[in-house]
Design a protein around this motif. Structure first.
Motif, PDB file in Angstrom:
ATOM      1  N   ILE A   1       0.846  -1.195   0.000  1.00 41.05           N
ATOM      2  CA  ILE A   1       0.000   0.000   0.000  1.00 41.05           C
ATOM      3  C   ILE A   1       0.879   1.242   0.000  1.00 41.05           C
ATOM      4  CG2 ILE A   1      -1.764   1.290   1.275  1.00 41.05           C
ATOM      5  CD1 ILE A   1      -2.604  -1.351   2.559  1.00 41.05           C
ATOM      6  N   LEU A   2       0.497   2.216  -0.812  1.00 45.70           N
ATOM      7  CA  LEU A   2       1.126   3.531  -0.793  1.00 45.70           C
ATOM      8  C   LEU A   2       0.153   4.483  -0.103  1.00 45.70           C
ATOM      9  CD1 LEU A   2       3.293   5.570  -1.543  1.00 45.70           C
ATOM     10  CD2 LEU A   2       2.263   5.746  -3.813  1.00 45.70           C
ATOM     11  N   LEU A   3       0.506   4.914   1.108  1.00 47.56           N
ATOM     12  CA  LEU A   3      -0.354   5.809   1.877  1.00 47.56           C
ATOM     13  C   LEU A   3      -0.012   7.252   1.552  1.00 47.56           C
ATOM     14  CD1 LEU A   3      -0.519   4.159   5.430  1.00 47.56           C
ATOM     15  CD2 LEU A   3      -2.268   4.178   3.651  1.00 47.56           C
ATOM     16  N   ALA A   4      -1.038   8.033   1.283  1.00 43.23           N
ATOM     17  CA  ALA A   4      -0.860   9.462   0.993  1.00 43.23           C
ATOM     18  C   ALA A   4      -1.597  10.267   2.052  1.00 43.23           C
ATOM     19  CB  ALA A   4      -1.403   9.785  -0.397  1.00 43.23           C
ATOM     20  N   ASP A   5      -0.874  11.102   2.737  1.00 43.93           N
ATOM     21  CA  ASP A   5      -1.466  11.957   3.765  1.00 43.93           C
ATOM     22  C   ASP A   5      -1.093  13.401   3.456  1.00 43.93           C
ATOM     23  OD1 ASP A   5      -2.621  13.069   5.984  1.00 43.93           O
ATOM     24  OD2 ASP A   5      -1.155  12.285   7.419  1.00 43.93           O
ATOM     25  N   ASP A   6      -1.870  14.017   2.575  1.00 42.50           N
ATOM     26  CA  ASP A   6      -1.661  15.412   2.185  1.00 42.50           C
ATOM     27  C   ASP A   6      -0.300  15.601   1.516  1.00 42.50           C
ATOM     28  OD1 ASP A   6      -2.321  18.095   1.867  1.00 42.50           O
ATOM     29  OD2 ASP A   6      -1.500  18.680   3.814  1.00 42.50           O
ATOM     30  N   ILE A   7      -0.028  14.779   0.481  1.00 42.42           N
ATOM     31  CA  ILE A   7       1.199  14.944  -0.280  1.00 42.42           C
ATOM     32  C   ILE A   7       0.845  15.404  -1.693  1.00 42.42           C
ATOM     33  CG2 ILE A   7       2.398  13.184   1.054  1.00 42.42           C
ATOM     34  CD1 ILE A   7       2.141  11.323  -1.356  1.00 42.42           C
ATOM     35  N   ARG A   8       1.822  15.941  -2.407  1.00 43.18           N
ATOM     36  CA  ARG A   8       1.605  16.426  -3.764  1.00 43.18           C
ATOM     37  C   ARG A   8       1.369  15.253  -4.719  1.00 43.18           C
ATOM     38  NH1 ARG A   8       3.854  21.447  -5.531  1.00 43.18           N
ATOM     39  NH2 ARG A   8       4.574  20.322  -7.397  1.00 43.18           N
ATOM     40  N   LEU A   9       0.575  15.516  -5.741  1.00 42.05           N
ATOM     41  CA  LEU A   9       0.279  14.491  -6.735  1.00 42.05           C
ATOM     42  C   LEU A   9       1.545  14.015  -7.435  1.00 42.05           C
ATOM     43  CD1 LEU A   9      -1.677  12.818  -8.485  1.00 42.05           C
ATOM     44  CD2 LEU A   9      -1.922  14.820  -9.969  1.00 42.05           C
TER      45      LEU A   9
END
Length: 299
Positions: free
Chosen positions: A220-228
């Motif tokens: 899983i790649l978790l994104a927590d308010d990161i740039r696209l």
């Protein structure tokens, strides 16, 4: 590692085996290239007979052949290489989720990773050649170290991630503590819950570890308010081809979890969640640009 080890008769080719070498070479195998790199004597067999039964044969230096194969294998993209005795495989369903080594250490290798290990001496030695690993040290009392071009990390009963970047090494500690020694002899200790980067000459000020950096070993790649564009860069490690993000949407903020083993599905999820449009002008080329509802102030 025993990859590339030759028999006691280090000859390659001849009338029979020569056909196999040519077939392997046609499939982009390495035996022919390695034989040329290690050759010490060439001979054409059966020259006294007709050309239909001639067979080229090469005598190779066993050490040079081994080194040539090792070099070719380690430089192969999209190949995870770990040299060490694997005592067990850890599975998540039908997917290999990690390796358990003979000393009890558990290792997870991210995509495009090469790792050498030596567990035979008084000190357990890991050398990260490329990519990223997550290590959970085993009960073996011998000291353990992970070497990179920037320096050495020595864990003290711990769980941590090491990743090679440009000229620096990224380190995040999730349990225990890791001692860092750079090639320039700078030293620091990184406690659990912190991450840093270090080069051969300096160590950055530690920051709070991002738990999302550990999620890749679960696929899983978790994104927590990161740039696209940052998220797409990570996805690019798991997909063949080129992904281009238009400057207009590069700064869009991303949240959520995305499947690393299914990058196409991850891109579809992004397209459903963000005002972007994904196009594929070529099978190996993906373009991400503004989509319906996009406003410049959203980024």
């Amino acid at each position: 590692a025993r990859i590339g080890a030759m028999s006691c008769n280090p000859a390659i080719g001849g009338l029979g085996k020569g056909h196999l070498v040519r077939e392997v070479d046609a499939l982009d195998g390495v035996i022919g290239r390695a034989a040329d790199a290690a050759a010490i004597h060439y001979r054409m067999l059966n020259r006294s007979k007709g050309s239909a039964v001639w067979g080229p044969r090469v005598q190779a230096d066993r050490r040079l052949f081994h080194d040539a194969v090792q070099s070719i294998v380690k430089s192969q993209p999209q190949l995870d290489l770990i040299a060490g005795e694997v005592a067990a495989l850890r599975f998540d369903g039908n997917r290999v989720a990690g390796l358990e080594l003979a000393d009890g250490t558990r290792v997870w290798l991210n995509t495009d990773t090469a790792l050498n290990t030596d567990l035979t001496g008084p000190q357990r030695h890991f050398q990260l050649l490329r990519g990223e690993i997550l290590l959970e040290t085993g009960p073996d009392p011998r000291p353990l170290e992970v070497a990179t071009p920037a320096g050495v990390a020595r864990p003290l009963g711990t769980r941590f991630t090491v990743r090679l970047e440009q000229e620096r090494t990224f380190l995040a500690v999730y349990a225990g503590e890791v001692a860092i020694t750079t090639r320039g002899h700078q030293q620091a200790r990184l406690p659990a819950g912190f991450q840093t980067r270090f080069s051969a000459t300096d160590i950055e000020t530690p920051a709070r570890a991002d738990p999302a950096r550990e999620a890749w070993h679960r696929g899983i790649l978790l994104a927590d308010d990161i740039r696209l564009d940052e998220l797409v860069k990570e996805l690019g490690h798991y997909q063949h081809g080129f992904i281009n993000v238009a400057p207009e949407v590069a700064g869009l903020r991303v949240f959520g979890g995305y499947p690393l083993a299914q990058p196409e599905r991850a891109l579809t999820m992004l397209e459903a969640a963000l005002p972007i449009r994904i196009q594929r002008p070529l099978p190996w080329w993906t373009e991400i640009g503004p989509g319906p509802g996009f406003r410049a102030e959203e980024k």
